[in-house]
Design an enzyme around this catalytic site. Structure first.
Site, PDB file in Angstrom:
ATOM      1  N   ARG A  46       0.854  -1.190   0.000  1.00  0.00           N
ATOM      2  CA  ARG A  46       0.000   0.000   0.000  1.00  0.00           C
ATOM      3  C   ARG A  46       0.889   1.238   0.000  1.00  0.00           C
ATOM      4  NH1 ARG A  46      -1.384   1.682   4.557  1.00  0.00           N
ATOM      5  NH2 ARG A  46      -2.101  -0.295   5.387  1.00  0.00           N
ATOM      6  N   TYR A  98     -15.870  17.486 -14.423  1.00  0.00           N
ATOM      7  CA  TYR A  98     -16.324  16.092 -14.486  1.00  0.00           C
ATOM      8  C   TYR A  98     -17.382  15.835 -13.401  1.00  0.00           C
ATOM      9  CZ  TYR A  98     -16.079  11.019 -14.232  1.00  0.00           C
ATOM     10  OH  TYR A  98     -16.399   9.686 -14.208  1.00  0.00           O
ATOM     11  N   ASP A 170      -7.180  19.515 -13.893  1.00  0.00           N
ATOM     12  CA  ASP A 170      -7.510  18.168 -14.356  1.00  0.00           C
ATOM     13  C   ASP A 170      -7.174  18.128 -15.842  1.00  0.00           C
ATOM     14  OD1 ASP A 170      -8.768  15.904 -15.394  1.00  0.00           O
ATOM     15  OD2 ASP A 170     -10.433  16.001 -13.972  1.00  0.00           O
ATOM     16  N   LYS A 195      -8.625   7.120 -19.026  1.00  0.00           N
ATOM     17  CA  LYS A 195      -8.966   7.661 -20.349  1.00  0.00           C
ATOM     18  C   LYS A 195      -7.771   7.518 -21.297  1.00  0.00           C
ATOM     19  CE  LYS A 195     -12.558   8.497 -17.893  1.00  0.00           C
ATOM     20  NZ  LYS A 195     -12.824   9.768 -17.222  1.00  0.00           N
TER      21      LYS A 195
END
Ligand SMILES: *Cc1c(COP(=O)(O)O)cnc(C)c1O
Length: 381
Positions: A46, A98, A170, A195
């Protein structure tokens, strides 16, 4: 090194133990220690994983940033940026960010007392007017979704810094190949790697790229403390994607430019939103701050909501789906799909009409894409 060379080599030297040319997928949760606390830089996955580190170094190199952190999704990356804020802090956000970002802000962080003002960031006077003494960050998407509005990043970053606020960009729609916000003054760049970076619609991921070491330390702390990290196989898939980012983007852009031009000459189309068109209001700024204009287009049909739905159901090469940025072309109807949760009046006030269609131009042969859109027009009746 230049962009395409960095895409293939940055962060991914051949494996020193075996010579494997591709970065191994380190499917391990923990690492053997010689003595307590004495290890090779990895103690638990992690916190750190070599495949993830390779991806983070690769993405940082592509954005021209000193540091990269990767996440299980773009939303996880956005959440981690918001972890920098505390109750009473204020954020100026674009009003067509978004949908998942808007939801994170209004449904998650607002309940912890973080405050938001949503403005059209293409109008910097409105951004300026929205600042408060408590403003800690401005959050920008350019080109925006789904109207492909363009914000001047350099001036926006200057405004943010004049108010001692972070400028968060972004950069999902543009990708680092087309636009590098850090070079224009942005403090943190966010990506949905789902994306264009991944590029093949087979992985969900996110990333943050930045230069400031103190902020990076805090974000890395939250990355580990919150734990929304990507698995090593997902990291490997995104790295496979970034290797071809430049060649894919060239084709996405060429196809989109061709389609946008064709749509703008079509009698059933009232308006085409594509920053590459000379009449787009943000064209000059896009030309100055982007290498090319991207693969996303939206357009307004002269028709009813029902006709738009018929249009998007009729295409065969364009698949009807949310998301974007993969090699395959996608089509969607924001009013009934990605932006359906926004009340109709608010949608319309924002320029998001019933006839609006959004496409993600893939890298297929453009003639097939045009013929396919003709099927859509024919189906309107
Ligand atoms: C998809 C997307 C996100 C969210 O990313 P996920 O990987 O789906 O969590 C954020 N910003 C933009 C612009 C996006 O397109």
């Amino acid at each position: 090194m230049r962009f395409s060379t960095r895409a293939i080599h940055a962060g991914q030297p051949p494996d020193p133990t075996t010579g494997a040319i591709m970065t191994p997928v380190y499917l391990t949760s923990t690492y053997v220690q010689e003595a307590p606390g004495k290890h090779k830089g990895y103690d638990y996955s992690r916190t750190a994983n070599p495949t993830r580190h390779a991806l983070e170094a690769n993405l940082a190199a592509l954005e021209g940033a000193r540091f990269g952190l990767s996440f299980a999704s773009g939303c996880a990356a956005a959440n981690t940026v918001m972890n920098l804020l505390k109750s009473g802090d204020h954020v100026v956000s674009g009003n067509d960010v978004y949908g998942g970002t808007y939801r994170l802000f209004t449904k998650v962080f607002q309940q912890y007392g973080v405050q938001f003002t949503f403005v059209d960031t293409t109008d910097l006077a409105k951004v300026e007017a929205a600042f408060r003494p408590t403003t800690r960050a401005i959050w920008i998407e350019t080109p925006s979704n789904p109207l492909l509005r363009i914000t001047d990043l350099k001036r926006a970053a200057e405004l943010a810094h004049a108010h001692k606020a972070l400028c968060v960009v972004d950069n999902t729609f543009a990708t680092p190949y087309l636009q590098q916000p850090i070079s224009l003054g942005a403090d943190i760049v966010l990506h949905s790697a789902t994306k264009y970076l991944g590029g093949h619609s087979d992985v969900v991921g996110g990333a943050l790229l930045l230069d400031d070491e103190e902020t990076k330390k805090r974000l890395a702390f939250f990355q580990n403390a919150v734990g929304a990290v990507p698995g090593p196989l997902d990291c490997w898939l995104v790295m496979r994607g970034t290797k071809t980012l430049a060649v894919r983007m060239d084709r996405h852009c060429a196809n989109a430019r061709h389609i946008a031009q064709w749509l703008s000459e079509h009698g059933d189309v009232a308006r085409v939103n594509y920053p590459g068109l000379a009449k787009h209001p943000g064209h000059a700024i896009a030309k100055a701050q982007m290498r090319d204009f991207g693969g996303m287009i939206s357009f307004d049909l002269r028709g009813t909501l029902e006709q738009s739905v018929k249009f998007v159901c009729a295409t065969r090469v364009f698949s009807l789906a949310e998301s974007l940025g993969g090699v395959e072309s996608l089509i969607e109807h924001p009013a009934s799909m990605t932006h359906a949760s926004i009340p109709r009046e608010e949608r319309l006030a924002n320029g998001l009409t019933d006839g609006l269609i959004r496409i993600s131009a893939g890298i297929e042969d453009v003639e097939d894409l045009i013929e396919d859109l003709e099927r859509g027009f024919a189906a309107m009746g």
